[in-house]
Enzyme design. Structure first.
Site, PDB file in Angstrom:
ATOM      1  N   LYS A 192       0.849  -1.208   0.000  1.00 59.23           N
ATOM      2  CA  LYS A 192       0.000   0.000   0.000  1.00 59.23           C
ATOM      3  C   LYS A 192       0.876   1.246   0.000  1.00 59.23           C
ATOM      4  O   LYS A 192       0.637   2.200  -0.744  1.00 59.23           O
ATOM      5  CB  LYS A 192      -0.881  -0.015   1.238  1.00 59.23           C
ATOM      6  CG  LYS A 192      -1.446   1.342   1.631  1.00 59.23           C
ATOM      7  CD  LYS A 192      -2.280   1.304   2.886  1.00 59.23           C
ATOM      8  CE  LYS A 192      -1.506   1.449   4.155  1.00 59.23           C
ATOM      9  NZ  LYS A 192      -1.203   2.827   4.565  1.00 59.23           N
ATOM     10  N   ASN A 193       1.937   1.232   0.804  1.00 66.33           N
ATOM     11  CA  ASN A 193       2.747   2.448   0.969  1.00 66.33           C
ATOM     12  C   ASN A 193       3.741   2.682  -0.164  1.00 66.33           C
ATOM     13  O   ASN A 193       4.424   3.702  -0.178  1.00 66.33           O
ATOM     14  CB  ASN A 193       3.449   2.438   2.326  1.00 66.33           C
ATOM     15  CG  ASN A 193       2.456   2.624   3.462  1.00 66.33           C
ATOM     16  OD1 ASN A 193       1.294   2.964   3.212  1.00 66.33           O
ATOM     17  ND2 ASN A 193       2.883   2.387   4.680  1.00 66.33           N
TER      18      ASN A 193
HETATM   19  C1  EPZ Z   1       4.767   6.779   6.420  1.00 62.15           C
HETATM   20  O1  EPZ Z   1       4.020   7.774   7.065  1.00 62.15           O
HETATM   21  C2  EPZ Z   1       3.838   5.581   6.316  1.00 62.15           C
HETATM   22  N1  EPZ Z   1       2.665   5.932   5.498  1.00 62.15           N
HETATM   23  C3  EPZ Z   1       3.381   5.160   7.709  1.00 62.15           C
HETATM   24  O2  EPZ Z   1       2.590   3.981   7.567  1.00 62.15           O
HETATM   25  C4  EPZ Z   1       4.624   4.817   8.533  1.00 62.15           C
HETATM   26  O3  EPZ Z   1       4.220   4.501   9.849  1.00 62.15           O
HETATM   27  C5  EPZ Z   1       5.581   6.015   8.562  1.00 62.15           C
HETATM   28  O4  EPZ Z   1       5.903   6.422   7.213  1.00 62.15           O
HETATM   29  C6  EPZ Z   1       6.884   5.709   9.291  1.00 62.15           C
HETATM   30  O5  EPZ Z   1       7.504   4.623   8.692  1.00 62.15           O
HETATM   31  C7  EPZ Z   1       2.804   5.974   4.153  1.00 62.15           C
HETATM   32  O6  EPZ Z   1       3.871   5.731   3.607  1.00 62.15           O
HETATM   33  C8  EPZ Z   1       1.577   6.324   3.375  1.00 62.15           C
HETATM   34  P1  EPZ Z   1       6.877  10.073   8.489  1.00 62.15           P
HETATM   35  P2  EPZ Z   1       4.589   9.284   7.095  1.00 62.15           P
HETATM   36  O7  EPZ Z   1       6.723  11.353   7.750  1.00 62.15           O
HETATM   37  O8  EPZ Z   1       5.422   9.543   5.924  1.00 62.15           O
HETATM   38  C9  EPZ Z   1       7.280  13.393  11.828  1.00 62.15           C
HETATM   39  C10 EPZ Z   1       0.779   2.567   7.948  1.00 62.15           C
HETATM   40  O9  EPZ Z   1       0.464   1.982   8.984  1.00 62.15           O
HETATM   41  N2  EPZ Z   1       7.127  14.357  10.730  1.00 62.15           N
HETATM   42  O10 EPZ Z   1       8.000   9.177   8.147  1.00 62.15           O
HETATM   43  O11 EPZ Z   1       3.437  10.191   7.369  1.00 62.15           O
HETATM   44  C11 EPZ Z   1       6.024  12.566  12.048  1.00 62.15           C
HETATM   45  O12 EPZ Z   1       5.125  13.236  12.902  1.00 62.15           O
HETATM   46  C12 EPZ Z   1       1.216   4.013   7.993  1.00 62.15           C
HETATM   47  O13 EPZ Z   1       0.794   2.034   6.798  1.00 62.15           O
HETATM   48  C13 EPZ Z   1       7.233  15.721  11.012  1.00 62.15           C
HETATM   49  O14 EPZ Z   1       7.460  16.121  12.155  1.00 62.15           O
HETATM   50  O15 EPZ Z   1       5.514   9.247   8.375  1.00 62.15           O
HETATM   51  C14 EPZ Z   1       6.574  11.298  12.675  1.00 62.15           C
HETATM   52  O16 EPZ Z   1       6.758  11.517  14.058  1.00 62.15           O
HETATM   53  C15 EPZ Z   1       1.014   4.617   9.367  1.00 62.15           C
HETATM   54  N3  EPZ Z   1       7.086  16.613   9.992  1.00 62.15           N
HETATM   55  C16 EPZ Z   1       7.949  11.140  12.006  1.00 62.15           C
HETATM   56  O17 EPZ Z   1       8.268  12.427  11.454  1.00 62.15           O
HETATM   57  C17 EPZ Z   1       6.835  16.217   8.699  1.00 62.15           C
HETATM   58  O18 EPZ Z   1       6.728  17.080   7.794  1.00 62.15           O
HETATM   59  C18 EPZ Z   1       7.961  10.130  10.871  1.00 62.15           C
HETATM   60  O19 EPZ Z   1       6.867  10.412  10.046  1.00 62.15           O
HETATM   61  C19 EPZ Z   1       6.716  14.839   8.436  1.00 62.15           C
HETATM   62  C20 EPZ Z   1       6.881  13.932   9.466  1.00 62.15           C
END
Ligand code: EPZ
Length: 430
Positions: free
Chosen positions: A22-23
């Site tokens: 999915k991701n």
């Molecule tokens: C991706 O989410 C995945 N989703 C998530 O999967 C996964 O848990 C996550 O990466 C971590 O591996 C998709 O790919 C669609 P991040 P994403 O940006 O990109 C912070 C599932 O279960 N952050 O890597 O949204 C954020 O708050 C889903 O399939 C900022 O602060 O996660 C988090 O604490 C859930 N500012 C950390 O970074 C930003 O601009 C990592 O988030 C972006 C993120």
């Protein structure tokens, strides 16, 4: 809202097939925005988030064909005209990953209006790092009425370092950079296989990208990208979920059509917990267990560390392990929603900040439980597979967002799981 009824106690035996990731599919579908020509993606999982993204792209003017029969797992997206480059709140609020259209929309059309994704059960989910990178590339971004509005005549290559590792942030800015004017260097990038999948598609479309899968990605912008056909990688989180299902039920399960090179951290942890795991080939892995497992700690990290998306599932396993397991969640601020539901089934778990302490083995008993988010749902199903009695799991639409026909797949290897319609009609307003 559908409900699962699960009778615990059956070891899972047989072969279970993994669907496409999915991701990976979500950013690759968004990449279709970058060209006027059609993109055909294969091995697309039939899950709710994919249908949501199809609706999102169609709402902007894209033509989206869904395969049928033999090609049911493929989709062709043509963004020849993008009549309305707006990601509307009604759709974005159901799927945060909609922010993935931000970069490609600005790169292709010079403007984008994307509803702020808002938080979700596992955390605030900000996209400040996406915005910071786009501004570095020359976009003017304003935020009002819950929407981000971005404009740029043409993005220009830039050099920036992500303050934090972000998967969709890396993907969003990679898609912005491929059509930007000049060279972009992005440092402290996410190294997840889903980033590599997206980069492979973009290169097939004619992009110049080096370093995908490492912390530093270099992009030389081009003026146009062409259509492509690309096969999405298997879902490493679904594969990991099935490996834990085989281990927790004391079964003998072969997980097929996966990519074993993406499962290193999960396989290592299962071996440490006493399961017998054998990689039978690049796309097949076997897990066996006599049900007696040893406690082992986990700490979620960015890839290639132990995935945060596997934390809830591992916690279910830890409830059955002999000893105390420490589960530390480092990526999201609120990813222990499954704990209270597991405790209601008899698990011994205490949460202190980022760390959950799991005392095992605990005899789990069936209960009526409720899903809160995608991976917490998987944790509840895994616990129900070993709980004594019949567990009722409500709001399984959370699970349907990211697991294709999970009940049918589990039933095919011996699980007693049925999907029922709405067992819990909405409570009359008090
Ligand atoms: C991706 O989410 C995945 N989703 C998530 O999967 C996964 O848990 C996550 O990466 C971590 O591996 C998709 O790919 C669609 P991040 P994403 O940006 O990109 C912070 C599932 O279960 N952050 O890597 O949204 C954020 O708050 C889903 O399939 C900022 O602060 O996660 C988090 O604490 C859930 N500012 C950390 O970074 C930003 O601009 C990592 O988030 C972006 C993120």
């Amino acid at each position: 809202m559908d409900t699962f009824v699960v009778q615990g106690g059956n070891p899972l035996v047989g072969t279970i097939r993994v669907s496409g990731a999915k991701n990976s599919a979500l950013p690759c579908m968004a990449a279709a925005i970058l060209t006027e020509e059609p993109i055909t993606l294969e091995n697309i999982p039939q899950v709710r988030d994919i249908s949501t993204e199809r609706r999102l792209l169609q709402s902007m003017g894209a033509e989206v064909e869904i395969g049928s029969g033999e090609t049911a797992h493929s989709t062709t997206i043509s963004c020849r005209t993008l009549s309305d480059p707006v990601a509307k709140y009604e759709i974005v609020k159901t799927m945060r990953a909609s922010s993935l259209v931000l970069g490609p929309l600005i790169a292709r059309t010079g403007m984008a209006r994307v509803a702020m994704p808002g938080g979700c059960a596992i955390g605030g989910r900000p996209i400040d790092l996406h915005i910071k990178g786009l501004e570095k590339m020359g976009a003017t971004i304003t935020q009002e009425h819950g929407y981000i509005e971005a404009r740029a005549d043409r993005l220009r290559g830039a050099h920036f370092v992500f303050d934090k590792i972000t998967v969709t942030g890396t993907e969003d800015l990679l898609m912005a950079a491929v059509l930007a004017d000049g060279e972009t260097v992005m440092e402290n990038c996410a190294r997840e296989p889903e980033v590599v999948d997206l980069a492979s598609l973009l290169v097939t479309m004619g992009a110049n990208i080096e370093g995908a899968g490492t912390a530093t990605i270099r992009v030389s912008g081009v003026s146009k990208l062409r259509g492509a056909r690309y096969r999405i990688n298997p879902d490493r989180i679904e594969a990991g979920t099935f490996l834990i299902a085989g281990a927790i039920t004391g079964g003998d399960l072969i997980v097929s059509h996966c990519n074993t090179s993406h499962l290193g951290a999960v396989i290592a942890k299962l071996l440490e917990a006493g399961a017998r795991v054998e990689v039978l080939g690049p796309d097949t892995v076997r897990v066996r267990s006599n049900g007696r497992l040893a406690a082992a700690d986990i700490s979620t990290e960015e890839y290639p560390g132990f995935p945060t998306d596997m934390q809830a599932q591992y916690m279910a396993l830890a409830t059955q392990a002999e000893g105390t397991s420490l589960v530390r969640e480092n990526i999201f601020e609120n990813r222990f929603m499954h704990v209270q539901e597991l405790v209601r089934m008899g698990a011994g778990i205490k949460v202190d900040g980022k760390t959950a302490t799991v005392l095992g083995p605990a005899r789990l008993s069936a209960a009526a439980v409720m899903c809160s988010d995608l991976r917490a749902s998987a944790s509840l199903v895994l616990a129900a597979l070993v709980a004594e009695g019949e567990t009722i799991i409500d709001r399984v639409y959370h699970m349907d967002r990211g697991y294709e026909q999970i009940d049918e797949k589990l039933r095919s290897v011996g699980a007693k799981i049925q999907r029922l319609g709405n067992l819990f009609p909405p409570r009359p307003s008090a």
